[in-house]
Enzyme design. Structure first.
Site, mmCIF file in Angstrom:
data_model
loop_
_atom_site.group_PDB
_atom_site.id
_atom_site.type_symbol
_atom_site.label_atom_id
_atom_site.label_comp_id
_atom_site.label_asym_id
_atom_site.label_seq_id
_atom_site.Cartn_x
_atom_site.Cartn_y
_atom_site.Cartn_z
ATOM 1 N N PRO A 15 -6.014 2.192 -0.546
ATOM 2 C CA PRO A 15 -6.258 2.818 0.251
ATOM 3 C C PRO A 15 -5.395 4.254 -0.038
ATOM 4 O O PRO A 15 -4.837 3.651 -1.168
ATOM 5 C CB PRO A 15 -5.521 2.540 1.853
ATOM 6 C CG PRO A 15 -4.798 1.374 1.746
ATOM 7 C CD PRO A 15 -6.015 0.593 -0.221
ATOM 8 N N SER A 262 6.820 2.953 -1.008
ATOM 9 C CA SER A 262 5.499 2.187 -1.382
ATOM 10 C C SER A 262 4.540 1.690 -0.762
ATOM 11 O O SER A 262 4.754 2.103 1.031
ATOM 12 C CB SER A 262 5.662 0.528 -2.124
ATOM 13 O OG SER A 262 5.896 -0.613 -1.049
ATOM 14 N N LYS A 263 3.329 0.660 -1.160
ATOM 15 C CA LYS A 263 2.218 1.246 -0.003
ATOM 16 C C LYS A 263 2.714 -0.026 1.055
ATOM 17 O O LYS A 263 2.141 -0.452 2.019
ATOM 18 C CB LYS A 263 0.868 0.232 -1.102
ATOM 19 C CG LYS A 263 0.619 1.842 -1.866
ATOM 20 C CD LYS A 263 -0.738 1.196 -1.854
ATOM 21 C CE LYS A 263 -1.578 2.231 -3.205
ATOM 22 N NZ LYS A 263 -2.259 2.362 -2.991
ATOM 23 N N ARG A 264 3.673 -1.024 0.190
ATOM 24 C CA ARG A 264 3.361 -2.336 1.255
ATOM 25 C C ARG A 264 5.028 -2.124 2.287
ATOM 26 O O ARG A 264 4.936 -2.862 2.882
ATOM 27 C CB ARG A 264 4.346 -3.571 -0.001
ATOM 28 C CG ARG A 264 3.703 -4.107 -0.817
ATOM 29 C CD ARG A 264 3.802 -5.167 -1.225
ATOM 30 N NE ARG A 264 4.433 -4.612 -2.541
ATOM 31 C CZ ARG A 264 4.336 -3.714 -3.373
ATOM 32 N NH1 ARG A 264 2.725 -3.800 -3.729
ATOM 33 N NH2 ARG A 264 4.679 -2.931 -4.193
#
Ligand code: GLU
Length: 354
Positions: A15, A262-264
């Site tokens: 995404p 970050s994505k996390r």
């Protein structure tokens, strides 16, 4: 100034993170401000990192945000196709042109050969093991093999890559709208792979060829691509093409300022880092999105615009139209911007109460 043509060029590997949306937004604002064109190009040449649904997600997210593109995947345009996997036939001739001109070469090294090279270099105390002027002479490539043997290996279908031949001790200058003049000694670069035997170019080659063919005037992208810019400039020089103007945007940082957002981080820190909800197709894991969390796209865009750019006044509330008029690349900062989830809520409350 020649016609402004900018592009957002995501890889469909998952995404779109809010940092990516901000890159798209700044490209869009810049294009509209200069009455130019904004393109969406999908960079999907790395088949091993392809994630189903990611491209659709990117397009839906841009639509929800009101970041409309003039040319690109799903829309067409004078330089179609805009999906790199559909342009695959175009790239090989450019890689071969560089070989003919002595600016690139075939390499047949196996993964084991490369591991051994790295070991050898590490043993000598060099932490930066790379395929370069010092090592290429000991490897299996068209510079060390005879022309006949190279041809035999190619004819027999042996796997190969095409690597750029980086010159020694040349000063490469990257002129960046945000960072100014960045100078790099070419000896610090390695002979990056441009083309693989699966018939696909790598990011570096495809990106340069397409920016040239699509007449891109300005490359506005995240700072994580700044280390690649000298290689890109070198490729433009090798092809004899005029490079676009570069602008590398500062990173979006975690709320505490410790490192890149970050994505996390999102659901771990209690706020979405994606514009829309995303369900990972392989694990089923769901990541939250601003849309589903009840945010209005106007609030989301207003908040993102101010992360890295400042209007130079006290004004905080901007419609898209006002952003287009106020935006300028000179007012984009050099240092990273901390993401502030509370401020995001504040913007949304403001827009909801209107
Ligand atoms: N495909 C690259 C990415 O995923 C594009 C970088 C660029 O804009 O040159 O971010």
């Amino acid at each position: 100034m020649k016609e402004v043509r900018v592009r957002f060029a995501p890889s469909p590997t998952g995404p779109l993170h809010i940092g990516g949306v901000r890159t798209a937004l700044y490209n869009y604002l810049f294009a509209r401000l200069h009455h130019g064109k904004f393109l969406l190009r999908i960079e999907d040449t790395d088949q091993s990192r392809f994630v189903p649904g990611a491209e659709e997600y990117i397009i839906e997210a841009l639509n929800w945000c009101g970041i409309h593109y003039d040319e690109g995947v799903g829309k067409g345009g004078p330089y179609a196709p805009y999906r790199q996997s559909e342009r695959k036939e175009i790239y090989k001739q450019y890689a071969e042109q560089l070989i003919t001109e002595g600016k690139a070469y075939y390499a047949f090294d196996t993964p084991e050969d490369l591991d051994k090279m790295r070991e050898r270099i590490k043993d000598k105390g060099n932490a930066m093991a790379q395929y370069d002027a010092f090592t290429r002479g000991q490897m299996v490539n068209s510079l060390t093999l005879s022309a006949l043997e190279t041809q035999q290996r190619l004819n027999s279908g042996e796997p190969y890559v095409i690597r750029i031949l980086i010159p020694e001790n040349e000063e490469i200058v990257v002129n960046d709208l945000i960072r100014g003049k960045v100078m790099v000694d070419s000896s610090r670069l390695d002979d990056k792979v441009l083309f693989k035997s699966d018939g696909m170019p790598t990011y570096h080659l495809a990106n340069i060829v397409d920016d040239h063919l699509m007449k891109i005037s300005h490359v506005i992208r995240g700072e994580e691509w700044l280390p690649s810019a000298p290689l890109h400039i070198l490729l433009y020089n090798y092809f004899g093409w005029e490079p676009p103007v570069f602008a590398h945007l500062p990173l979006l940082l975690k709320p505490d300022g410790n490192g890149k957002l970050s994505k996390r981080d999102g659901d771990r820190l209690g706020f979405p880092v994606f514009p829309l909800r995303w369900t990972d197709p392989s694990t089923g894991e769901v990541s939250s999105g601003y849309r589903e969390a009840g945010y209005l796209p106007e609030a989301f865009i207003n908040m993102l615009a101010l992360l890295g750019w400042n209007p130079g006044t006290e004004q905080e509330i901007f419609s898209m139209q006002e952003l287009i008029q106020a935006f300028s690349m000179e007012k984009v900062g050099k240092s990273g911007s901390k993401f502030d989830p509370e401020k995001a809520k504040w913007f949304n409350h403001f827009y909801l109460s209107q």
